[in-house]
Structures are given as C-alpha cells and as structure tokens.
Design an enzyme around this catalytic site. Structure first.
Site, PDB file in Angstrom:
ATOM      1  N   VAL A  61       0.807  -1.223   0.000  1.00  0.00           N
ATOM      2  CA  VAL A  61       0.000   0.000   0.000  1.00  0.00           C
ATOM      3  C   VAL A  61       0.840   1.274   0.000  1.00  0.00           C
ATOM      4  O   VAL A  61       0.292   2.376  -0.135  1.00  0.00           O
ATOM      5  CB  VAL A  61      -0.973   0.034   1.199  1.00  0.00           C
ATOM      6  CG1 VAL A  61      -1.982  -1.098   1.097  1.00  0.00           C
ATOM      7  CG2 VAL A  61      -0.220  -0.013   2.531  1.00  0.00           C
ATOM      8  N   TYR A  62       2.148   1.165   0.153  1.00  0.00           N
ATOM      9  CA  TYR A  62       2.976   2.365   0.152  1.00  0.00           C
ATOM     10  C   TYR A  62       3.006   2.955  -1.257  1.00  0.00           C
ATOM     11  O   TYR A  62       3.545   2.340  -2.184  1.00  0.00           O
ATOM     12  CB  TYR A  62       4.403   2.056   0.596  1.00  0.00           C
ATOM     13  CG  TYR A  62       4.560   1.714   2.062  1.00  0.00           C
ATOM     14  CD1 TYR A  62       3.494   1.761   2.959  1.00  0.00           C
ATOM     15  CD2 TYR A  62       5.803   1.341   2.576  1.00  0.00           C
ATOM     16  CE1 TYR A  62       3.658   1.450   4.294  1.00  0.00           C
ATOM     17  CE2 TYR A  62       5.973   1.028   3.909  1.00  0.00           C
ATOM     18  CZ  TYR A  62       4.897   1.078   4.762  1.00  0.00           C
ATOM     19  OH  TYR A  62       5.061   0.768   6.102  1.00  0.00           O
ATOM     20  N   SER A  63       2.409   4.129  -1.404  1.00  0.00           N
ATOM     21  CA  SER A  63       2.322   4.807  -2.706  1.00  0.00           C
ATOM     22  C   SER A  63       1.735   3.897  -3.777  1.00  0.00           C
ATOM     23  O   SER A  63       2.182   3.889  -4.930  1.00  0.00           O
ATOM     24  CB  SER A  63       3.705   5.330  -3.131  1.00  0.00           C
ATOM     25  OG  SER A  63       4.113   6.390  -2.290  1.00  0.00           O
TER      26      SER A  63
END
Length: 346
Positions: A61-63
């Site tokens: 889900v990071y970026s």
C-alpha cells in the site's frame, strides 16, 4: 553494524533497517512522507549498505505499490546483499477480495509484490493487520504454503493485539506450521504501549520486534517544542490524522529530557530516541526513514555509542505513563519480581 537474531528464527537482521515508505510519494499520506525516485533510492541503498544496513522494508500500500517497485529497481543487481521485507493485508484495490488475509488475497498479493520487487523471494512477509473474518488456521496454512513454495522465507505480523498474535502462534504450534517470528510494531519514547503486553509476549514466545515510526511520527526530531507553533515544514500538518496520538504536555516533557541528554552527549534528538529503543528488550531492528542523504546519515549516528544508565532512567521517567488494567500492578511494583520485563521507571 550490530546484527541481532530475529526472534527465535536463527536469522540475523541489522539493528537499524530502512523503511521505504518515502519511496514514491503518491497519495495524500505518502506524498507527505517523501517522494524519492529510483535514482534517489539507489543512492540511499548505497549509503545504507556501506553502513551495514541491509534490511529494507516496504508494503503493497505504500504509494500504491510504487515503493516496492522503486525498491526493486534500487536493489537490482545486488539482491543477494539485502534483506527484503514487505507487508500486505490492507486494502490494495477496489475489488471485494483486495483486502484481508484470505488465501486468495495472500497468494495474489505475494505474486504481485514479487513482480514489483523484481525478485523471486521475499525474505520477510508481514501481515499489515489482523483479519478477523478469516480463520487464523487458513491464514497460517496459506502463509506456510508460500514458505514451502520458496516465495517467502519468514513471516511476521504487524499491528496485531496481544491475543491476536498469541492465538496465531498457538495455532501454528498446534498444526506444525511456520510461526510468526517478527512483530512490526509502533514503539517510541512517546508511544510505549508495546511494553505492556506485546513485549512480554515477544520475550515468552521468541518474537522479535521490528520498530516502525521510532521518532513518534516525526515528533522527536527536535523541531516541535513547548510554546512554539508547529514548524511550517512539519509533515504533521498533512498527516496528524494518521499519527498515533500523544498528549502535548507528555511530548514536551520527553523533549525536555532529551534536550538534557543531548547537552551531555552532543548527540541529536533523533539519535537519542533511536539509541534508547536499541536498548529495549525484544527489539531486533529499528526502521529509520529519510527524505534525503543528510537525514539518513544523521539517523545512522544512533549507532556506535550508548546512553548511560542515568540518562536512560531520565528518559524512562519522562516518557512513562500509567498503563491500563490489568498491567499497572506490575508497573508500580506489585508482583514486579515476577514480571517478564523490567518495570519501567515512573
């Protein structure tokens, strides 16, 4: 660099790891963290490896997956020199099955992460949250299949409560499946809830802590002080709603104590906050982040020295809070000699 065993796994990780949440900079939260591109990430990896920091942690889900993609590009050609850690279970798409820890989501999520990272194996896969809708036995069997397939080497949890982690460990033991050896957890001088339940559990069950946000979501950088407005460049302007809460007066009390230690040691506040964490029971690795080279090199200065017992006691006292029931009898001295961890100072 000091290397420590990750729980009871027999696998060693560096005392400091790098959190790649600053890679990519996409979306309202992660754009405030940083926007490191591939070239910048390669330079960060260079500096980290030179210092012995070979653990790099990301998440799907990071970026929107960009963090994993950039990390994969940055470590290309030197995969055998690094430990790749990532996470999944949070919502990663619009579909009804693009969230959680179902067999469907875990297998698809790992395959997608492997493609973004440009590798065939994830060294440490952690579940980003507990999925109460999927039986722990199914979750663990799916993870064990991924380990047996060689797609994952070790598994861990993140943001689990004590009962959720213990239930999972008991099921793994009962069924002869791969257990969680890591707990990626929030822990800092202004966030010590980890100590009441998860730290004793980690000691008892052999689960190593990988610490995220060791500077209390940017509050322990030295830029936030009593009687002064929040600095214009603070990411808290955009991300305070996502941050673990802390009362202002407690923050100021901790910063005051850190200032005293800084005068005695000549170290920066971030270095002091990180060094304090490195002394805590069960801590295997502390994840540092950086928007630029200068910030990274400053954080690396947390190693190679030690706080004195008196300085630790001062920081303990400034940051201590009364824990909730049923933990406070242990904290205030009652039955303390039977507690599995040292009683924090008031």
């Amino acid at each position: 660099m000091e290397y420590r065993y990750l729980g009871n796994s027999g696998f060693k990780v560096p005392a400091l790891g790098f959190g790649a949440g600053t890679f990519g900079g996409e979306g309202p939260l992660f754009s405030a963290w940083g926007n490191t591109d591939v070239a910048g990430a390669r330079r960060i990896v260079d500096i980290c490896l030179d210092a012995g920091v070979n653990l790099f942690d990301s998440a799907d889900v990071y970026s929107g997956g960009a963090s994993e993609s950039i990390l994969g590009a940055a470590i290309k050609g030197r995969r055998d020199q690094v430990i790749v850690s990532t996470k999944l279970s949070l919502r990663a798409g619009e579909g009804p099955n693009e969230v959680g820890s179902s067999r469907h989501h875990l297998i698809r999520g790992v395959d997608a992460a492997l493609r973004r990272l440009g590798t065939d194996t994830i060294d440490l896969l952690q579940l980003h949250a507990f999925d109460a809708m999927t039986p722990v036995e199914q979750v663990l069997r799916s993870l064990d299949d991924l380990v047996r397939a060689g797609k994952v080497r070790y598994i861990g949890a993140s943001n689990f409560s004590g009962w959720q982690l213990m239930k999972s460990l008991a099921a793994a033991d009962r069924l002869g499946l791969s257990p969680y050896v890591a707990n990626q957890t929030y822990y800092s001088l202004v966030g010590r809830d980890y100590e009441w339940e998860l730290m004793p559990l980690g000691l008892d069950q052999g689960v190593g802590a990988i610490v995220w946000s060791p500077l209390g979501w940017g509050r322990l950088t030295g830029k936030i002080r009593r009687g002064q407005p929040l600095p214009a460049g603070s990411r808290l302007h955009e991300t305070a709603g996502f941050a673990p809460p802390v009362e202002d007066e407690r923050l100021y009390r901790v910063v005051d104590a850190m200032d005293q230690v800084a005068e005695e040691t000549g170290r920066t506040l971030p270095q002091i906050a990180l060094n304090w964490l490195l002394r805590r029971p069960t801590v295997a690795s502390v994840l540092i982040g950086a928007r630029d080279e200068a910030q990274l090199k400053q954080n690396l200065g947390a190693l190679g020295w030690e706080l004195t017992p008196r300085q630790v006691a001062r920081l303990d006292a400034a940051s201590a809070v009364t824990p909730p029931y049923p933990y406070y009898p242990y904290w205030n001295g009652q039955f303390a000699e039977r507690s599995p961890v040292a009683v924090p100072s008031r």
